[in-house]
Design an enzyme around this catalytic site. Sequence first.
Site, PDB file in Angstrom:
ATOM      1  CD  GLU A   1      -3.678  -5.829   3.755  1.00  0.00           C
ATOM      2  OE1 GLU A   1      -2.350  -5.581   3.747  1.00  0.00           O
ATOM      3  OE2 GLU A   1      -4.643  -5.174   4.279  1.00  0.00           O
TER       4      GLU A   1
ATOM      5  CD  GLU B   1      -3.021  -0.841   2.375  1.00  0.00           C
ATOM      6  OE1 GLU B   1      -2.615  -0.468   3.274  1.00  0.00           O
ATOM      7  OE2 GLU B   1      -3.323  -1.942   2.259  1.00  0.00           O
TER       8      GLU B   1
END
Length: 828
Positions: free
Chosen positions: A521, A429
């Site tokens: 994820e 991220e």
Amino acid sequence: MKTTFKYLSRFSILIFSAMFLLSSCSKKEDAFANRKISFNADWSFHLNDSLTDKDTIGTSTKWRTLDVPHDWSIEGKFDEESPAGYGGGSLNGGLGWYKKTFKIAKEDINKKIAITFDGVYKNSEVWINGHYLGKRPNGYIGFQYELSPYLNYGEKTNEIIVKVDNSKQPNSRWYSGSGIFRNVWLETTDKLHVENWGTYVTTPKVTAEKALVNIETRIQNDHSDSKKATIVTTIYKDESKVTSFTSQITLTAKSGLLFNDKVEVENPILWSDEKPELYTAVTEILVDDKVVDQYKTNFGIREFKFDLNKGFILNGEQVKIKGVCMHHELGPLGSANNTRAIERQLEILKEMGVNGIRTSHNPPAPELLDLCDKMGFIVMDEAFDMWKQNKTKYDYANDWDKWHRQDLNDQLRRDRNHPSIFIWSIGNEIPEQWSETGVEIAKELAEIVRINDKTRPLTAAMNPPVNMNIDAVTLQFEKKNVQFNAIAKSGILDLIGYNYAHQTYEYHQKNFPNTPFIATETTSGLETRGYYDAVSDTIKKWPVRWDLKFTEGNPGNTVSAYDQVQAPWGSTHEATWKVIKKHDFLSGMYIWTGFDYIGEPTPYEWPSVSSYFGIVDLAGFPKDVYYMYQSEWTDKTVLHIFPHWNWKAGQTVDVWAYYNNADEVELFVNGKSVGKRSKKGDDLHVMWRIPFQAGTLKAVSRKNGKTVLEKEIKTAGNPSQLKLTADRSTIKADKNDLSFVTVDILDDKETLVPNANNEINFSLTGNGKIVGVCSGDPVSHESYKGNKHTALAGKCLVIVQSGDKTGRLELTAKANGLKPATIVITTE
């Protein structure tokens, strides 16, 4: 066999007689038992008082003796004002010092002696006998310093000092821990030796009949004169020799050599997640027929690919990656590394059906990878949580420019021989992922990865790789409605990594027709073990939006353990698995998270101090959704019903059942059927909504009319006694091994009391100690390092560590008004 050399001219290969090989092998164990020894024992530690201490130590400094790995933060009190914040677990960092005195034998004066740290959090600086060796800001990376030039030999002692500065907070989005939290090693070699992390084993061609094994070895000659040597490499399977080959080399003074050996292994036994078979390559360096160095490398022989249409293919078979994300800390043990604690976590996950681990979001402890090799896990090895742009004020972004290349190179060289690693992730991220700046950094990192290892695909955990406008009914996929993540669009990655965005998975082939898929994820479901909302078939998004403060919730900061609460960016557990399960081209998923962890207590803030994301709680007790995965991911026959059966008379209760290998489940209350239920379509559970009646709740699963399993839950009376159950009643007397003891609060009929929250006191006699206590309660502020703890939903955990003497450890648990319990643990 083909041998090529770099840095020197090519030499001929010498084939030695079998007699010589046997004689050299017989010497190796005695000669090199001390090449790498533990350096964990008997350190002195001092934690600076931030109010009075300067950034120095002196003769008046007060020290305490301890063994590392050590995490000083876990020893502290939970603090609402902690600079780490509730995201960091509300535990404080600080500045600590470690020192150790030791002697080096006079006969080792001509050896090369180095110290290896597997991880120090963070900003470590090291001195030996007053000489400064260096600094490493990254807390998760392993590093080595040579000590030889600065050592005293014989009876004169040496002193090593380590400064650890974790005072600038926040520097992490989760609980990091503080200190020398991984193992330390003292390594002694000849000046002619295989370098640290000096081998690289690959299997470029694998069939059922034979496998080509390529072994690249870096050898260093630190002698002041040239050396002629023979290199003998032997491959073993378990204790049996498979093959060996020899080479003759000459190294000039103070020079290095990289050479490459290729050998075929007949009828290879392949590594897989179900049968993780390992080989060992033993590299020996001989001078004048004497073994001067030996280096061992474990590896596996396997062939795999990520396919555009069939997902992950391992040894020719389609395998769905059923993985979880894991932080590095070990619940009540904090971040202090312990091999048995890691092994227990992996055992619990394996029992659930997990076959994959993502090391979120940093280089893991070497012991985790060793265990994944042995136990059969498909690992995504991740390097960074941020690049140049900060996520917290004092994080690794401040050190990026100077250190990222070396840290990534070291991680890759350390880890690349592990057969369990199938994916490299260069970031999680990353804020730069939407810009061309991110593309340039990704290119640089990809180059570093591919220089070190071309055998595994590269990904980044992106959130998400594509943004799409969502119509009320359908997703719109015209070009005008699609915004691609810059890194995903760049073509740099071998796998497109999705963080969440499960609604877009089925369109992956349209959006990325040339790049395979991995869900890096997923999910972010939320549960408190043992707590249940009255109505279970409504989905709640807590918080409503990631950037909005959560103002709702339940009493006591609880979250329903029905699979009905999700973070706004994620999904329930069932929702994402249904999508992954449906499509072959979706190679698999890594769920956030396998275990609860300290910090990041979404959706709540203080007084919550640990997460709700785990399928297993902080103490290692499974939540109910664990059994949904077990029913889907294993061949075990599963029937799990919940919730508990202690409610108010007449109260409406939703009863769920996870099951497999059956057509239906029938539910009985006190012997009376309340109906049969069968899963329809893609259902993963069945449900009854019934009024509570005290007594016995019984479920029966059937297939073709025949009973498969039966499960009962009984209404519990008042708490009356304690029960202790050890995961292992015999442990090693090595000062490291652990026994995890579960404490159950029972009524007088030995039924678990699901609403019992008694405070339990522990005592231990014998050569050992209590090193952790925990109930899995995310709101508990009791110390994990005490000798008492309050139970959650009738359960608590106490962790016992062995000493260095064999014998008996006797653990006793007491609580006011309850019959105590005692258990004996043997150390040998």
